[in-house]
Design a protein around this motif. Structure first.
Motif: not given
Length: 331
Positions: A31-35, A88-98, A100-104, A152-153
């Protein structure tokens, strides 16, 4: 799946969203919770003390990093400065997944240990005194919208967003980013007024909306809600000794939650899962692009000095097939 809790201020949406988050974490599920509320109370509802809640990093303050990471190697985005909340994202954009670990997540999310389970908690950041007269709160939630546009979830992964109160949620396209929106309504005329606004605004965008009646004291309250919202009423919730103890700082094990309230939370989860199964990634991407073009024309082009319509990749559809691989962040 992506789930939003909305409602009139004071309706109990933060309390209910925190209970739902606990329910998911106890499964256990990622779970990612966002306030994303202007009044930041989700951390406290999840058991953080005042200092811990205040120490949560503000997503709005990390917007340059978020943009740089998500931009990746997308050739249509010429600079971080040209990215806006709807890009919006396009080819070459980075996507987020629930999962994973990433800089964001490193910059914006903090682990919160629950009983049982653990989640990641993110917060837009509070609207401070220094913002008065010079900033719009929706510029802060723009970081949330940008992340949702690049996320992408899967069915068994959850992003739960406690949205800002009332119809303010419609100040951006973020209200279309969810598989299911739960509107928390009290059994009063004011309580259902936000429902009517939301229903009207959301009608043309295919937003899946169900009502959770809160602070219900008897059959008369249930009948009133049913008269006002019809088949959109999913479930009702009454008084909870567990919640009252939590609000007093006397936390009890989550398995001590009243059985009827546990069943209500499970119904929310099943309803959201059914909605996710019907997700249309093409429509999801198309709506994202439509809001981006509207924002570009109304203010984005003038602010950035760039034709932001050129950021749209006409052949790109967000979905499970996307790799989301871009260039590395500079050291």
């Amino acid at each position: 799946m992506k789930i939003a809790f909305v409602g009139k201020g004071g309706s109990g949406k933060t309390t209910l969203s925190s209970l739902f988050i606990r329910h998911l974490a106890a499964r256990p599920a990622p779970v990612i919770a966002v306030d994303a509320d202007i009044n930041q109370h989700l951390g406290a509802a999840l058991g953080l003390d005042e200092a811990e809640a205040a120490a949560l990093p503000a997503m709005g303050a990390q917007l340059p990093l978020i943009k740089e990471y998500l931009r990746g190697a997308n050739p249509r985005i010429t600079s971080v400065e040209s990215m806006i909340k709807t890009t919006p994202p396009g080819e070459g954009s980075r996507l987020l997944r629930v999962r994973e670990d990433n800089p964001v997540y490193d910059a914006c999310a903090r682990p919160v240990r629950l009983d049982p389970g653990e989640i990641r908690l993110m917060a837009t950041g509070p609207f401070t005194e220094s913002d008065l007269g010079v900033a719009c709160y929706h510029s802060k939630v723009g970081a949330v919208e940008l992340c949702l546009n690049h996320l992408v979830d899967g069915r068994d992964e959850y992003v739960v967003v406690d949205m800002t109160a009332g119809s303010d949620s419609f100040a951006s396209g973020m209200f279309t980013r969810f598989d299911m929106t739960f509107l928390v309504a009290e059994p009063t005329r004011k309580g259902v007024s936000v429902y009517r606004q939301y229903k009207e605004y959301a009608r043309d965008f295919g937003v899946a909306l169900r009502v959770v009646g809160n602070k219900v004291q008897g059959q008369d309250d249930i009948d009133f809600l049913r008269e006002q919202v019809g088949e959109d009423l999913l479930v009702t919730v009454g008084h909870s000794d567990w919640v009252r103890a939590m609000e007093k700082g006397r936390a009890r094990p989550f398995d001590a939650l009243e059985p009827e309230n546990e069943r209500a939370l499970e119904l929310l989860a099943r309803t959201a899962a059914d909605a996710h199964d019907g997700r249309d990634w093409e429509r999801y991407t198309r709506q994202m692009v439509e809001f981006h073009l509207k924002n570009a024309e109304s203010w984005g082009n003038a602010k950035t000095g760039v034709d932001l319509a050129a950021q749209v990749d006409p052949g790109f559809v967000l979905g499970d097939h996307c790799s989301g691989v871009g260039a590395a962040l500079p050291a």
